[in-house]
Design an enzyme around this catalytic site. Structure first.
Site, PDB file in Angstrom:
ATOM      1  CD  GLU A  62      21.727 -16.773   8.807  1.00 47.80           C
ATOM      2  OE1 GLU A  62      22.135 -17.611   9.803  1.00 47.80           O
ATOM      3  OE2 GLU A  62      23.043 -16.874   8.019  1.00 47.80           O
ATOM      4  CG  ASN A  79      29.382 -18.118  10.448  1.00 45.76           C
ATOM      5  OD1 ASN A  79      28.583 -18.277  11.983  1.00 45.76           O
ATOM      6  ND2 ASN A  79      28.512 -18.123   9.865  1.00 45.76           N
ATOM      7  CD  GLU A  80      29.047 -22.858  10.543  1.00 45.43           C
ATOM      8  OE1 GLU A  80      28.868 -22.747   9.150  1.00 45.43           O
ATOM      9  OE2 GLU A  80      28.517 -22.913  10.968  1.00 45.43           O
ATOM     10  CE1 TYR A  90      22.123 -25.373  13.793  1.00 41.72           C
ATOM     11  CE2 TYR A  90      24.336 -25.524  13.495  1.00 41.72           C
ATOM     12  CZ  TYR A  90      23.418 -24.639  13.653  1.00 41.72           C
ATOM     13  OH  TYR A  90      23.271 -23.136  13.452  1.00 41.72           O
ATOM     14  CD  GLU A 131      25.966 -20.376  13.090  1.00 45.46           C
ATOM     15  OE1 GLU A 131      25.065 -21.970  13.009  1.00 45.46           O
ATOM     16  OE2 GLU A 131      26.042 -19.799  12.974  1.00 45.46           O
TER      17      GLU A 131
END
Ligand code: AHR
Length: 491
Positions: A25, A172-173, A239, A296
């Site tokens: 990113e 994204n998200e 995560y 991710e």
């Protein structure tokens, strides 16, 4: 003694090579000052991209690279990153530290990077703040050979032939930084935007919808119900943090045994999330046509002291390596549904495989796990049955096996997360004729926070593993804090 059995007769699905994917990113020093130093740099580079990084990444065989974000993707306007570099519009990276985005690294540079490291491209499109027209034009610019304004513009900018665009993400998200949308609202937008992501002659795009965070099962339910027929894949983000939240996060190298245990324990949440999201997907997609794309994943700690906190720069220890190996074992187990995963992130950000310090490039313990596991790419998964010693919150041993039919080799990887005790383990492989020969490699740390830095580049690195005996079964001695891959040639 710990006992693990592989049944050679029960072959599972293919372990997609894309499970070993990466994510880069425009964040901190991932692109600028990481991959990309610019052509004028004294650090050896090809068209601005560091040669040492190219070499290191080629070695671990990165099959796919996701770019330009993350949260950055939903504020990225691709036209600002093409054409004469000096003339490119500057902007502010509002999400990651309010730093100036020079746009020096754009579409051409990204595809150049992919070609240099032999990786396929996964481009994340802007649904949050971009228009349908902008997204459509980007896909045209990248993948249409001729006859459109965009393909002519690409030629004017120095690239005659189109690039292959195998994977394209649509937002994204979108439940957070990508627009704070509800699942119903996003799934409608997804249907609309994806309509204009076209397959130009010679290219076929696999479209990936923004999926859930962690255990947001309602998001998965809504997306699968409303839009599954329009997607190749649905993403999942998870995560691993020390206390399973983003507040009061633990540190990357100064941590206690309890924090170590927590990271290993919370790594296993990935298994639970994949299982439960897959169950929902099964309801709407019995044939498992839609891939679960973990685009991710990785450990996330308090950012390095003194640095810009939004740069998410952290060290990487043997703890992260063990967590990565457990992740891969989980992904393999679910290889019927999980077809891609992308570690966050490749260089200098979160659980990076590479850290840079000026002209020094450091391979982290996690880098070596990718090296140890690359042999599993595109093999047939083999089920493992584990009867192993348990910590109160997790099993100490975690393993996986796969079969490479072409070479008649079984690959077996195992980690021992015990921080002080070695473990003996008996490995049985049922229904094979015999074993010709075994070789092994090992990664191990002397303490729970063993890491590599500029002064100690090889403190945590691979070596040959020979501590096994082959009789009717195979008996292994696994040192504490270790990860091993065996290459078992069978007759
Ligand atoms: O990887 C860092 C960030 O984590 C990404 O930009 C975002 O998608 C996620 O929240």
């Amino acid at each position: 003694m710990n006992q693990i059995t592989i049944d050679f007769n029960k072959k599972g699905s293919i372990i997609s090579k894309y499970i070993y994917g990466h994510f880069a990113e425009h964040l901190g020093k991932c692109i600028y000052g990481g991959f990309y130093v610019g052509e004028e740099s004294s650090i050896p580079n090809i068209r601005g991209i560091r040669i040492d990084i190219i070499k290191a990444l080629k070695h671990i065989k990165i099959p796919v690279l996701r770019w330009p974000g993350g949260c950055f993707a939903d504020e990225y306007h691709w036209e600002e990153g093409i054409g004469e570099k000096r003339a490119r519009k500057k902007s502010i990276n509002t999400h990651w530290g309010m730093v100036t985005e020079s746009n020096e690294f754009g579409t051409h540079e990204f595809f150049d990077l992919c070609e240099l490291i032999n990786s396929e491209a996964y481009v994340a499109g802007n649904l949050g703040s971009g228009t349908v027209y902008e997204m459509q034009n980007w896909v045209d610019y990248i993948s249409c050979e001729k006859g459109t304004t965009m393909s002519s513009l690409r030629k004017d900018n120095g690239r005659k032939l189109p690039w292959k665009l195998p994977f394209f993400g649509i937002g994204n998200e979108s439940w957070a930084c990508g627009g704070n949308m509800t699942p119903d609202y996003y799934s409608d937008l997804y249907r609309r935007y994806q309509t204009f992501v076209k397959n130009y002659p010679g290219n076929s795009v696999k479209k990936i919808a923004c999926g859930p965070n962690n255990d947001d099962y309602n998001w998965t339910e809504t997306l699968m119900k409303n839009s599954s027929e329009f997607m190749w894949g649905l993403s999942l983000h998870y995560y691993t943090t020390t206390n399973n939240t983003f507040s009061n996060m633990g540190e990357a190298i100064n941590f206690s045994q309890d924090e170590y245990d927590n990271i290993i324990k919370y790594t296993y949440l990935m298994d639970e999330y994949i299982k439960k999201h897959s169950e929902i997907m099964d309801k709407y997609d019995k044939e498992k046509k839609v891939a679960l794309v973990i685009d991710e994943w990785g450990t996330w700690y308090k950012a390095k002291l003194g640095a810009n906190k939004r740069f998410l720069n952290q060290q990487n220890t043997i703890r992260d390596a063990i967590s990565a190996s457990i992740h891969f074992n989980i992904f393999h187990k679910h290889s019927d549904r999980v077809k891609m995963a992308n570690l966050a992130q490749t260089v200098n950000v979160l659980q990076a495989v590479i850290l840079t310090n000026g002209d020094t490039m450091i391979k982290t313990p996690t880098y070596h796990v990718f090296d140890l596991y690359k042999a599993h790419q595109d093999n047939i998964s083999l089920p493992v049955v584990e009867k192993v010693l348990q910590h109160e919150d997790y099993p100490y041993l975690s393993s996986t096996a796969s079969y490479n039919e072409e070479n008649n080799i079984i690959y077996f990887s195992i980690s021992n997360a015990h921080s002080t005790l070695s473990q003996d383990c008996q490995l049985d492989i049922n229904n094979i004729k015999g074993i010709k020969n075994i070789t092994g490699k090992i990664l191990t740390g002397d303490v729970i926070n063993a890491y590599n830095d500029s002064e100690h580049l090889e403190r945590v690195s691979l070596s040959a593993y020979k501590d096994f005996i082959i009789e009717k079964e195979i008996t292994l001695k696994l040192p504490p804090l270790s990860i091993i891959t065996l290459e078992i040639k069978i007759t």
